[in-house]
Design a protein around this motif. Structure first.
Motif, PDB file in Angstrom:
ATOM      1  N   LYS A   1       0.831  -1.210   0.000  1.00 58.30           N
ATOM      2  CA  LYS A   1       0.000   0.000   0.000  1.00 58.30           C
ATOM      3  C   LYS A   1       0.861   1.253   0.000  1.00 58.30           C
ATOM      4  N   TYR A   2       1.915   1.267   0.808  1.00 59.35           N
ATOM      5  CA  TYR A   2       2.765   2.453   0.881  1.00 59.35           C
ATOM      6  C   TYR A   2       3.575   2.642  -0.401  1.00 59.35           C
ATOM      7  N   THR A   3       3.932   1.531  -1.051  1.00 59.22           N
ATOM      8  CA  THR A   3       4.612   1.644  -2.337  1.00 59.22           C
ATOM      9  C   THR A   3       3.690   2.275  -3.368  1.00 59.22           C
ATOM     10  N   ALA A   4       2.483   1.745  -3.470  1.00 53.99           N
ATOM     11  CA  ALA A   4       1.511   2.274  -4.437  1.00 53.99           C
ATOM     12  C   ALA A   4       1.215   3.739  -4.176  1.00 53.99           C
ATOM     13  N   GLY A   5       1.075   4.104  -2.902  1.00 54.19           N
ATOM     14  CA  GLY A   5       0.744   5.484  -2.564  1.00 54.19           C
ATOM     15  C   GLY A   5       1.886   6.455  -2.735  1.00 54.19           C
ATOM     16  N   SER A   6       3.090   5.937  -3.001  1.00 58.34           N
ATOM     17  CA  SER A   6       4.270   6.797  -3.140  1.00 58.34           C
ATOM     18  C   SER A   6       4.591   7.138  -4.586  1.00 58.34           C
ATOM     19  N   LEU A   7       3.830   6.595  -5.537  1.00 57.26           N
ATOM     20  CA  LEU A   7       4.259   6.640  -6.931  1.00 57.26           C
ATOM     21  C   LEU A   7       3.631   7.760  -7.738  1.00 57.26           C
ATOM     22  N   TYR A   8       2.746   8.532  -7.140  1.00 57.72           N
ATOM     23  CA  TYR A   8       2.102   9.583  -7.923  1.00 57.72           C
ATOM     24  C   TYR A   8       3.112  10.664  -8.278  1.00 57.72           C
ATOM     25  N   GLY A   9       3.119  11.073  -9.538  1.00 59.68           N
ATOM     26  CA  GLY A   9       4.044  12.104 -10.011  1.00 59.68           C
ATOM     27  C   GLY A   9       3.313  13.355 -10.425  1.00 59.68           C
ATOM     28  N   GLY A  10       4.044  14.434 -10.515  1.00 57.11           N
ATOM     29  CA  GLY A  10       3.431  15.712 -10.844  1.00 57.11           C
ATOM     30  C   GLY A  10       3.456  16.022 -12.331  1.00 57.11           C
ATOM     31  N   ILE A  11       3.086  17.255 -12.658  1.00 57.19           N
ATOM     32  CA  ILE A  11       2.922  17.698 -14.040  1.00 57.19           C
ATOM     33  C   ILE A  11       3.943  18.758 -14.412  1.00 57.19           C
ATOM     34  N   ALA A  12       4.909  18.980 -13.519  1.00 62.38           N
ATOM     35  CA  ALA A  12       5.764  20.161 -13.629  1.00 62.38           C
ATOM     36  C   ALA A  12       6.498  20.259 -14.956  1.00 62.38           C
ATOM     37  N   ALA A  13       7.120  19.156 -15.392  1.00 61.38           N
ATOM     38  CA  ALA A  13       7.976  19.228 -16.580  1.00 61.38           C
ATOM     39  C   ALA A  13       7.173  19.558 -17.832  1.00 61.38           C
ATOM     40  N   ILE A  14       5.966  19.024 -17.957  1.00 67.64           N
ATOM     41  CA  ILE A  14       5.165  19.315 -19.154  1.00 67.64           C
ATOM     42  C   ILE A  14       4.716  20.776 -19.143  1.00 67.64           C
ATOM     43  N   LEU A  15       4.409  21.311 -17.978  1.00 70.91           N
ATOM     44  CA  LEU A  15       4.081  22.743 -17.895  1.00 70.91           C
ATOM     45  C   LEU A  15       5.277  23.582 -18.327  1.00 70.91           C
ATOM     46  N   THR A  16       6.471  23.179 -17.914  1.00 65.35           N
ATOM     47  CA  THR A  16       7.680  23.894 -18.322  1.00 65.35           C
ATOM     48  C   THR A  16       7.822  23.891 -19.837  1.00 65.35           C
ATOM     49  N   PHE A  17       7.526  22.764 -20.457  1.00 69.60           N
ATOM     50  CA  PHE A  17       7.591  22.674 -21.919  1.00 69.60           C
ATOM     51  C   PHE A  17       6.636  23.676 -22.568  1.00 69.60           C
ATOM     52  N   PHE A  18       5.414  23.780 -22.078  1.00 71.56           N
ATOM     53  CA  PHE A  18       4.459  24.741 -22.638  1.00 71.56           C
ATOM     54  C   PHE A  18       4.975  26.169 -22.505  1.00 71.56           C
ATOM     55  N   ALA A  19       5.555  26.499 -21.362  1.00 68.11           N
ATOM     56  CA  ALA A  19       6.095  27.847 -21.172  1.00 68.11           C
ATOM     57  C   ALA A  19       7.263  28.103 -22.120  1.00 68.11           C
ATOM     58  N   ALA A  20       8.146  27.117 -22.283  1.00 64.86           N
ATOM     59  CA  ALA A  20       9.308  27.285 -23.154  1.00 64.86           C
ATOM     60  C   ALA A  20       8.889  27.492 -24.602  1.00 64.86           C
ATOM     61  N   MET A  21       7.912  26.724 -25.081  1.00 64.29           N
ATOM     62  CA  MET A  21       7.453  26.890 -26.466  1.00 64.29           C
ATOM     63  C   MET A  21       6.785  28.243 -26.664  1.00 64.29           C
ATOM     64  N   THR A  22       6.126  28.756 -25.617  1.00 69.91           N
ATOM     65  CA  THR A  22       5.507  30.076 -25.701  1.00 69.91           C
ATOM     66  C   THR A  22       6.555  31.167 -25.854  1.00 69.91           C
ATOM     67  N   LEU A  23       7.651  31.027 -25.127  1.00 72.90           N
ATOM     68  CA  LEU A  23       8.683  32.066 -25.105  1.00 72.90           C
ATOM     69  C   LEU A  23       9.730  31.902 -26.205  1.00 72.90           C
ATOM     70  N   TYR A  24       9.870  30.696 -26.748  1.00 72.67           N
ATOM     71  CA  TYR A  24      10.923  30.425 -27.732  1.00 72.67           C
ATOM     72  C   TYR A  24      10.308  29.769 -28.971  1.00 72.67           C
ATOM     73  N   PRO A  25       9.590  30.539 -29.785  1.00 71.59           N
ATOM     74  CA  PRO A  25       8.919  29.968 -30.965  1.00 71.59           C
ATOM     75  C   PRO A  25       9.888  29.352 -31.968  1.00 71.59           C
TER      76      PRO A  25
END
Length: 459
Positions: free
Chosen positions: A240-264
């Motif tokens: 249970k603790y292993t399963a509950g530890s595996l959730y990851g965030g969205i940070a890197a994909i958000l960074t990609f969207f910002a980079a493409m916005t600023l660097y066409p």
């Protein structure tokens, strides 16, 4: 000790005092390492004595995160948890990732302004499906899914609590015995609330899978496969603790969207590479990765430009050591300042500029030292066990978006002028960019048709 965005202050100290900074608070010794060579020597080569974790009272004992895979000391329990993780998050998960990632462009086509919610829902769908066999509802309904909300809330509260300097109890552990009603004990009341949230995050999806198993409807997943094999309550708890530890965030994909916005210009160059390999006859798959070197460089630059865990997760020294004249007592806490490493002008002369070419031009003298894939996922025996699935999910998201959409600056509805995103990071251990606006439009009618079909061509 700064109370938030510690990596910025630690980097200031690095510039003033050098790549190894020592400080002491109450009786606790801290070492801040800001050069990869020092980190490699201690956390890799001497990993036998540098692989434990410090358990801070606020996030650990008071909130209950000391049971998670991140904070176990390096013992048999941790090895069991890492083995379970590797058995789930390996290349066999690629078809699942590919299937779930095809839903992202459909969501962006329907409501592009909600791109952050769509990214969160898509990444969560991969982890929850693989871990619990749980399917998030399709469409906008999935953005308000209970399992996603529980995971996001738990990750956010953990990130705030684990930040060094955030709570005084982490440096004066006796404060954990202060009763919650005592004046000034707001941290105790907050910890009690956040512990309930942590338990709900761990228990709710686990009980869902058990319910599905009882009814005979559980698809293959980490929990459904290994729960019947558990021989004791302790093994069930570890699962249970292993399963509950595996959730990851969205940070890197958000960074990609910002980079493409600023660097066409970066976006245009990457789109040409993707178009030449894939075209608009199918959607990308993980097997395309070796054939897209510029996209791979973008992936690395995304992780360098805004590292998800800028101070890494600290290590604790299990045996007294000496290094470069420094006496390192047993129990010392080691911070790896990834932010400083990815901003080191010795390797990155223009560190604040998003420039993927730096990983292709041969200008970097030692890719082992500066490759973000060697730094941002942790070090030694405590490197992230889900790194491969994180990389492949990020690659798929980047490539699918490049193939089907253009990302540009949003327009001010009043003046019609471009809105330039401000690159500002949230506080906490696990960070992402503060909310920003951008405009997401399909590249062509053929791209729209491809998105609506969701065609997948096996390589």
């Amino acid at each position: 000790m700064p109370k938030e965005k510690e990596w910025l202050k630690f980097t200031e100290w690095t510039h003033k005092y050098g790549n190894i900074v020592y400080l002491k608070m109450v009786r606790q010794h801290f070492f801040i390492l800001s050069d990869y060579e020092d980190v490699f020597e201690l956390l890799h080569k001497r990993s036998r004595h540098y692989s434990d974790r410090p358990v801070f009272p606020m996030s650990g004992e008071l909130m209950g995160w000391d049971v998670a895979i991140l904070f176990r000391n390096y013992d048999d329990s941790l090895r069991t948890m890492r083995r379970l993780t590797h058995q789930t998050f390996n290349p066999e998960i690629w078809p699942l990732e590919e299937k779930e990632l095809t839903k992202l462009p459909k969501l962006l086509l329907e409501t592009p302004a909600n791109f952050e919610a769509h990214i969160r829902r898509t990444i969560a769908s991969v982890v929850l499906k693989a871990t619990y066999g749980y399917s998030i509802p399709n469409g906008e309904e999935g953005n308000d899914d209970l399992m996603v909300k529980l995971s996001e809330r738990g990750l956010h509260e953990f990130s705030i609590a684990q930040a060094p300097g955030a709570f005084l109890v982490d440096f004066i552990p006796l404060l954990k015995y202060v009763p919650p009603w005592f004046p000034g004990a707001g941290f105790r009341r907050k910890a009690m609330e956040w512990k309930l949230h942590q338990q709900e995050m761990m228990d709710t999806p686990f009980e869902f899978t058990k319910s599905q198993m009882n009814s005979g409807d559980a698809p293959p997943s980490l929990v459904s496969i290994h729960y019947p094999k558990a021989k004791s309550l302790e093994e069930i708890a570890l699962l249970k603790y292993t399963a509950g530890s595996l959730y990851g965030g969205i940070a890197a994909i958000l960074t990609f969207f910002a980079a493409m916005t600023l660097y066409p210009e970066v976006q245009l160059k990457a789109q040409k590479e993707v178009d030449s390999l894939i075209g608009l006859e199918r959607l990308p798959c993980v097997a395309d990765r070796p054939s897209l070197p510029y996209v791979e460089a973008i992936l690395k630059e995304v992780l360098r430009w805004v590292p998800i865990v800028p101070l890494s997760v600290p290590h604790r020294v299990s045996q007294h050591d000496v290094y470069k004249g420094y006496d390192i007592p047993k129990g010392s806490i080691i911070f790896s300042n990834i932010w400083a490493m990815t901003r080191d002008k010795k390797y990155f002369p223009d560190p604040d500029v998003f420039r993927p070419e730096r990983f292709l031009s041969g200008e970097l003298p030692d890719l082992r030292v500066v490759d973000p894939l060697q730094t941002v996922f942790g070090f030694g025996r405590r490197s992230c066990p889900g790194q491969r699935v994180a990389e492949s999910s990020l690659f798929l998201a980047i490539t699918i978006i490049l193939l089907t959409f253009n990302i540009t600056k949003a327009k001010d509805p009043t003046t019609g002028e471009d809105i330039t995103p401000v690159i500002e990071m949230t506080p906490g251990v696990v960070v992402k960019l503060e909310p920003f606006q951008c405009q997401i439009t399909p590249r062509s009618q053929r791209a729209i048709e491809l998105i609506e079909r969701g065609d997948w061509v096996e390589q």
